[in-house]
Design a protein around this motif. Structure first.
Motif, PDB file in Angstrom:
ATOM      1  N   ALA A  61       0.807  -1.125   0.001  1.00 32.27           N
ATOM      2  CA  ALA A  61      -0.042   0.109   0.116  1.00 32.27           C
ATOM      3  C   ALA A  61       0.866   1.414   0.046  1.00 32.27           C
ATOM      4  N   SER A  62       1.891   1.265   0.306  1.00 30.32           N
ATOM      5  CA  SER A  62       2.974   2.455   0.596  1.00 30.32           C
ATOM      6  C   SER A  62       3.500   2.622  -0.786  1.00 30.32           C
ATOM      7  N   CYS A  63       3.675   1.716  -1.794  1.00 24.16           N
ATOM      8  CA  CYS A  63       4.235   1.957  -3.017  1.00 24.16           C
ATOM      9  C   CYS A  63       3.278   2.356  -4.175  1.00 24.16           C
ATOM     10  N   ASP A  64       3.787   3.005  -5.175  1.00 22.72           N
ATOM     11  CA  ASP A  64       2.887   3.584  -5.925  1.00 22.72           C
ATOM     12  C   ASP A  64       3.172   3.159  -7.366  1.00 22.72           C
ATOM     13  N   ARG A  65       3.935   2.148  -7.522  1.00 21.63           N
ATOM     14  CA  ARG A  65       4.334   1.488  -8.726  1.00 21.63           C
ATOM     15  C   ARG A  65       3.318   0.948  -9.612  1.00 21.63           C
ATOM     16  N   VAL A  66       3.136   1.262 -10.977  1.00 21.78           N
ATOM     17  CA  VAL A  66       2.352   0.586 -11.775  1.00 21.78           C
ATOM     18  C   VAL A  66       2.880   0.121 -13.083  1.00 21.78           C
ATOM     19  N   ASP A  77       3.244 -13.252 -18.258  1.00 22.65           N
ATOM     20  CA  ASP A  77       3.472 -13.322 -16.811  1.00 22.65           C
ATOM     21  C   ASP A  77       3.163 -12.358 -15.821  1.00 22.65           C
ATOM     22  N   ASP A  78       3.247 -12.737 -14.331  1.00 19.13           N
ATOM     23  CA  ASP A  78       2.613 -11.565 -13.446  1.00 19.13           C
ATOM     24  C   ASP A  78       3.973 -10.787 -13.419  1.00 19.13           C
ATOM     25  N   PRO A  79       3.684  -9.420 -13.601  1.00 16.77           N
ATOM     26  CA  PRO A  79       5.010  -8.424 -13.202  1.00 16.77           C
ATOM     27  C   PRO A  79       5.531  -8.163 -11.834  1.00 16.77           C
ATOM     28  N   ALA A  80       6.646  -8.100 -11.593  1.00 17.14           N
ATOM     29  CA  ALA A  80       6.944  -8.084 -10.129  1.00 17.14           C
ATOM     30  C   ALA A  80       7.446  -6.542  -9.925  1.00 17.14           C
ATOM     31  N   CYS A  81       7.138  -6.017  -8.623  1.00 14.59           N
ATOM     32  CA  CYS A  81       7.507  -4.666  -8.559  1.00 14.59           C
ATOM     33  C   CYS A  81       9.160  -4.453  -8.589  1.00 14.59           C
ATOM     34  N   PRO A  82       9.383  -3.261  -9.262  1.00 20.57           N
ATOM     35  CA  PRO A  82      10.588  -3.252  -9.493  1.00 20.57           C
ATOM     36  C   PRO A  82      11.309  -2.721  -8.101  1.00 20.57           C
ATOM     37  N   ASP A  83      10.526  -2.518  -6.965  1.00 16.40           N
ATOM     38  CA  ASP A  83      11.143  -2.063  -5.613  1.00 16.40           C
ATOM     39  C   ASP A  83      10.997  -3.271  -4.838  1.00 16.40           C
ATOM     40  N   GLU A  84      10.844  -4.510  -5.387  1.00 12.95           N
ATOM     41  CA  GLU A  84      11.196  -5.934  -4.711  1.00 12.95           C
ATOM     42  C   GLU A  84      10.151  -6.092  -3.784  1.00 12.95           C
ATOM     43  N   HIS A  85       8.916  -5.624  -4.093  1.00 11.76           N
ATOM     44  CA  HIS A  85       7.643  -6.213  -3.119  1.00 11.76           C
ATOM     45  C   HIS A  85       6.823  -7.326  -3.408  1.00 11.76           C
TER      46      HIS A  85
END
Length: 146
Positions: free
Chosen positions: A118-123, A131-139
Motif C-alpha cells: 500500500a505504501s508503493c505507487d508503482r504501476v 507473466d505476472d509483473p514484479a514490483c521494481p522495488d522488490e515488493h
C-alpha cells in the motif's frame, strides 16, 4: 545503442532525465513502432493524470515518454495522439471469425497492475500478459486491477 533504443527513440522524451516514473508500459519484444505508439496513446488516453510513463520493450528499458513530448511532437503510425478517437479503424478480413494473426495484436486493451504494498505507487501497464509483473522495488508480484 541497443536495438530497441534506436528503433523507438521517436517515442521517448530526450529531455526527461528525472527519477524513473512510478508507471511503466511494458510491451512485448516483437512489437512494431506503430503498435507501440498506439499502446502509448491508449495508455495516456485512459490515464489523463499520467504525465510521465516509462517504456519497456521486451526486457529492455527504452526511456521515459512524457505527455508534453507526445503532445508537442505527436506519435508515429496510424494511432494518432492522445485525445483523438483511435477506435475508428477499418476492420480487416476475418476480424469477426475469432482467428488470430501471428505477432502482437493491433487491437488491444491496456491491462493495469499495481504493487501489493500500500505504501508503493508503482504501476505496470501492458497490452499482453505473459507473466505476472514484479514490483521494481522488490515488493513481490503486482496485482491485476479490475
Amino acid at each position: 545503442m541497443a536495438r530497441h533504443h534506436r528503433l523507438f527513440a521517436l517515442l521517448v522524451d530526450p529531455a526527461d532525465v528525472g527519477a524513473p516514473p512510478p508507471a511503466c508500459l511494458g510491451l512485448p519484444g516483437d512489437v512494431s513502432l506503430s503498435q507501440a505508439a498506439a499502446a502509448l496513446t491508449a495508455a495516456l488516453d485512459e490515464n489523463p493524470a499520467l504525465k510521465r510513463l516509462g517504456l519497456r520493450i521486451g526486457d529492455e528499458t527504452v526511456g521515459v515518454v512524457t505527455r508534453t513530448h507526445v503532445t508537442t511532437h505527436g506519435l508515429p503510425g496510424p494511432g494518432g495522439g492522445p485525445g483523438e478517437d483511435n477506435r475508428a479503424r477499418p476492420r480487416g478480413p476475418g476480424a469477426g471469425d475469432g482467428a488470430t494473426w501471428p505477432g502482437t495484436p493491433i487491437d488491444f486493451e491496456i491491462i493495469e497492475f499495481r504493487c501489493v504494498d500500500a505504501s508503493c505507487d508503482r504501476v505496470e501497464l501492458r497490452i499482453h500478459v505473459d507473466d505476472d509483473p514484479a514490483c521494481p522495488d522488490e515488493h513481490g508480484n503486482m496485482e491485476l486491477m479490475p
